[in-house]
Each structure stands twice: as C-alpha cells, then as structure tokens.
Design a protein around this motif. Structure first.
Motif: not given
Ligand SMILES: Cc1cc2nc3c(=O)[nH]c(=O)nc-3n(C[C@H](O)[C@H](O)[C@H](O)COP(=O)(O)O)c2cc1C
Length: 450
Positions: A311-318, A350-368
């Motif tokens: 919960s201490g991490y920023d969803p729009d951060g790395p 690896a995916l977040a690094e390759e595409k420069n994704l934030s926490i939320r962007e990664l969740a959008i990309e890999v969940s459902a």
C-alpha cells in the motif's frame, strides 16, 4: 468441413473484471439481472448460461476484498428459477465436489434437468485451499491431487445414481396397479476410496440421462479428468496459439478413453468490445480496462502475487523494489496466482522494463486481457477464425457489465455469424445435449482410467 460455433454466457456479477461503478451496471443478485442476461443469451440462440461458484468471500490483508467477487447466490437455486423464464437455453451450475456429497448433488441436478426439460449442466470444480475448507469445518481437507481423485469418484457415483433409474421406469399402469415398472429402479451400491454408499435413489432419470458435464481445471490431472469424463471444458486459453496448443493436447487425450474428439467441446472464457470503427473499439477497450483496474485494484493485484503489503507504493510509479514473499499470501481465495509466483514476478519485471510500465499499466496489461476488440464484422470474423483453425469449439463470453453486457454481441455479432452459416439461426432440439451435438447419455458406460 466448416465447424459450427458453440456460444455460452457467463453471468459476471461483481468481479475483478466487471465495472460495477458504471451507471449501466445493475444488481448482482436481483432475479431481474439473471433473467435479463439469460433471456438475452436465449434470444441469441446460445448453447448455455453459466454460473460460477466461490464458496468463501475473498480476502486481502485480513479484510473482505470487496473489489472482487462479492455476494453471489447459490447456482442451482438461481438456475431453477431461470428454467421457468427460458425455454431452450442450457443452464450450467458450478458445484464443488470436495465439500458436497454425491447423493444430494445428483438429486439437485436430476431435478434441474426435469424442471428445465433437459437443459442442466454441471461444472465440476474441486477448489484448492484450506481457506475455503474452513467454511465447512474441513480446513485443508484433502491434498490437491486427491481432490481430483475424489472429483472423479464423485462424478462416477453420481452417474451410478442417475443410472439406477431406467428411462421407462415409471409405468403408472392402472391395470396392473403398478406405478413403477418391475426392475425399472434398481438399488445402488458404491464402495470406493471416497464414498461408501448404498440405497435407492429417489429422482427419476432426467431427460438428458445425465446432465452435461463441464470441467475447468487446467493441470495435468484436470485435463485427464476432462478427457475421461467431461462433455465441455471451460478453458482460460483464449489466445490463438495457446488455444491451439491446449486444444491439441486435450483432444489427443480422448482416444485413451475410447472417445472421439468431437465428444468434448473446448470453450475458452473470452471478452469482447465493439465499436463502429476499429479505432473506436480500441479506445473503448482501453477505457474499460482503466475502469476495471483502478489504482486500488492495481495494488491489490500485485499484493496477491508479491505476498506483501504494497500500500505504500504509488500505482502510477514503478514496480515494487522488494522481492515477493513466497512463503506468505496476503490474499486469500484467489486461484490464479498460486503457482510459480517468483517466476511470474521476474517475467513482469522484464515486461515493465521493456515497455516502461507503471504498476497500474502493468496490471492493465497482464490481468484479464481482452479477447475480441473491433467492429461487429471483424469480431465475427475473428471468432470464426479461432474456431475453424482449432483454437476452440466456441466460447464462454464473460461480459464486463451486469446484466446488459451481452446485448450488443447478440444484436450485432450473432447475426453476422448466422449469415456466415457457422452459428444456428434457431434451436434444433430441446436439450442442451442437442445444442452441443452430444448423444443422450445411456446407462452403464464405464469411465475407468486407462
Ligand atoms: C476458466 C475457469 C473457470 C473456473 N471457474 C471456477 C469456479 O467458478 N469455481 C471454482 O471453484 N473454481 C473454478 N475454476 C477452478 C477450477 O475448477 C479448478 O479447481 C482449478 O483451476 C484448479 O484445478 P487445476 O489445478 O487443474 O487448474 C475455474 C478455472 C478456470 C480455468
């Protein structure tokens, strides 16, 4: 030969893939919601309507996880009510084989088959965790592999109960004064590792003989169980190449059980988003994903995999700089992430690094991930391509809105599939087995493992 497509509708309720905050979203529990979705599916000549089951509210960090499946009524009760407001649509209930008993489940399913005129289906699930078991005072009852042994014996026992009534057992003959034909009902005796029961079953044989059997497990044991015993697989392999590999793998297992490939239909869970143009559909799909994965949902999603409070991490951060805690889980009741969490985290980094994704962007990309996005025409073409190239026999559509989430699919895509000649324009028989092209189940077919 051109294959005919099979379509089913999943009732979404409140789920991590639904958008309950949308103004068009309705109740997950009112009968009108179930009625709307079921009648829409029937208007679209779908094969069946599907209800999932979860036997305990999910939790995150010791609290109810109310961003996920919340407040879900019991399947067979809902389907019995739907039987009265539909005429052809199959009615599929998810019922757990770890915490129930064969006699009572066999009775309920045979009853639904009668009430609906031969439209019942049973999705046999095992569940996997002690957390669910606590609700039944059973805790970690049965190791995971034993749950499949039990599921298989459970189904075999239910089949013995259904088969203890001949289809012509009721004579109702005033001349002889007999209601039952002599020998029409036989006593059962099942002695096995999990069940030792005997007696007389009290529900006459249903119109389908046995309800349609659905299986949703993905492990090797799950696939063998499906190959030996199921009529339909509800699969999570909704990408083309992955779907083809799964399809090949499961269909080749059937021969060992004396079964033909067409005796088991493979239906992946899929989603869809329509637009008047490809660009409009893509834009709408992106909006839906952002609504599904709120900043809070993104953090929860990662916490389930990391096994830590994030919960201490920023969803729009790395992504979190800490490593996952593989011994602990902070989320309970989720099946998706219980295996290989370390490997999954490495892949996501690896995916977040390759595409420069934030926490939320990664969740959008890999969940459902969404399956079909486009115009009605391109979505109809893609659905057909999946089926004709053996990535599936059809699909179980999981809409993101309750209860109107299938309206435009039925109004805009189904007519195009019908025009192509790959989907029925009307039902050709009364039972779910008819819709799926499956023979009625006759007694005494054995399903022993080879
Ligand atoms: C698409 C899909 C839908 C599922 N739906 C349910 C469900 O509604 N209720 C449930 O208890 N388990 C459900 N499961 C879990 C499976 O039935 C099974 O218990 C779980 O995947 C563990 O089996 P496995 O180790 O063979 O994968 C579902 C699984 C899949 C792939």
């Amino acid at each position: 030969m051109t294959k005919q497509i099979h379509l089913a509708a999943h009732f979404p309720g409140v789920n991590n893939t639904t958008v309950w905050s949308d103004p068009a979203s309705g109740s997950q529990i009112d009968f009108d919601s179930f009625r709307h979705l079921a009648q829409t599916a029937e208007r679209g000549k779908f094969d069946f309507f599907f209800l999932a089951e979860g036997l305990r509210l999910r939790e995150a960090k010791g609290r109810i996880h109310d961003l996920d499946v919340v407040g879900r009524p019991e399947s067979l009760t809902v389907l019995s009510a739907l039987a009265a407001v539909t005429t052809h649509l199959g009615l599929a209930a998810t019922v757990n084989s770890t915490f129930n008993e064969p006699y009572e489940v066999a009775r309920r399913l045979a009853t639904l088959d009668h009430l609906s005129g031969g439209r019942a289906a049973w999705n046999v699930v095992t569940s996997f965790d002690a957390f669910t078991g606590e609700n039944f005072r059973r805790g970690g009852f049965l190791a995971e592999a034993d749950r499949y042994t039990r599921a298989k014996e459970f189904l075999q026992t239910a089949r013995e109960l259904w088969d203890s009534w001949a289809s012509d057992a009721v004579a109702a003959d005033p001349e002889s004064g007999r209601f039952l034909r002599p020998g029409g009902v036989t006593s059962f005796r099942h002695q096995g590792r999990h069940f030792d029961i005997s007696g007389l079953f009290n529900v006459p044989r249903g119109p389908q003989g046995h309800p349609v059997i659905i299986q949703a497990g993905d492990s090797d044991e799950g696939r063998e169980f499906a190959a030996s015993s199921a009529d339909v697989i509800f699969s999570r392999h909704s990408k083309l190449e992955e779907g083809r590999a799964f399809y090949r793998d499961v269909k080749r297992r059937l021969a060992a059980y004396g079964r033909r490939p067409e005796e088991l239909k493979i239906l992946p869970a899929v989603t869809y988003v329509l637009g008047d143009t490809e660009a409009e559909a893509a834009e709408r799909a992106a909006e839906i994903r952002r609504a599904q994965v709120s900043p809070q949902t993104a953090i929860y999603f990662l916490e389930a995999v990391w096994g830590r409070d994030l919960s201490g991490y920023d969803p729009d951060g790395p992504l979190p700089d800490v490593e996952p805690n593989l011994d602990e889980g902070v989320s309970k009741g989720h099946a998706a992430f219980r295996r290989d969490r370390g490997e999954l985290v490495a892949k996501w980094r690896a995916l977040a690094e390759e595409k420069n994704l934030s926490i939320r962007e990664l969740a959008i990309e890999v969940s459902a991930p969404q399956t079909f996005i486009g115009t009605p025409r391109s979505v109809a073409d893609e659905i057909d391509h999946f089926v004709q190239t053996d990535a599936a026999d059809g699909f179980i559509f999981v809409p993101h809105l309750t209860p109107g989430g299938l309206d435009d699919l039925v109004d805009k895509v189904v007519p195009l599939l019908q025009e192509k000649g790959v989907f029925r324009t009307d039902y050709t028989g009364p039972t779910l087995r008819d819709h799926l092209g499956l023979a009625p189940r006759t007694p005494n077919r054995t399903e022993e493992t080879s």
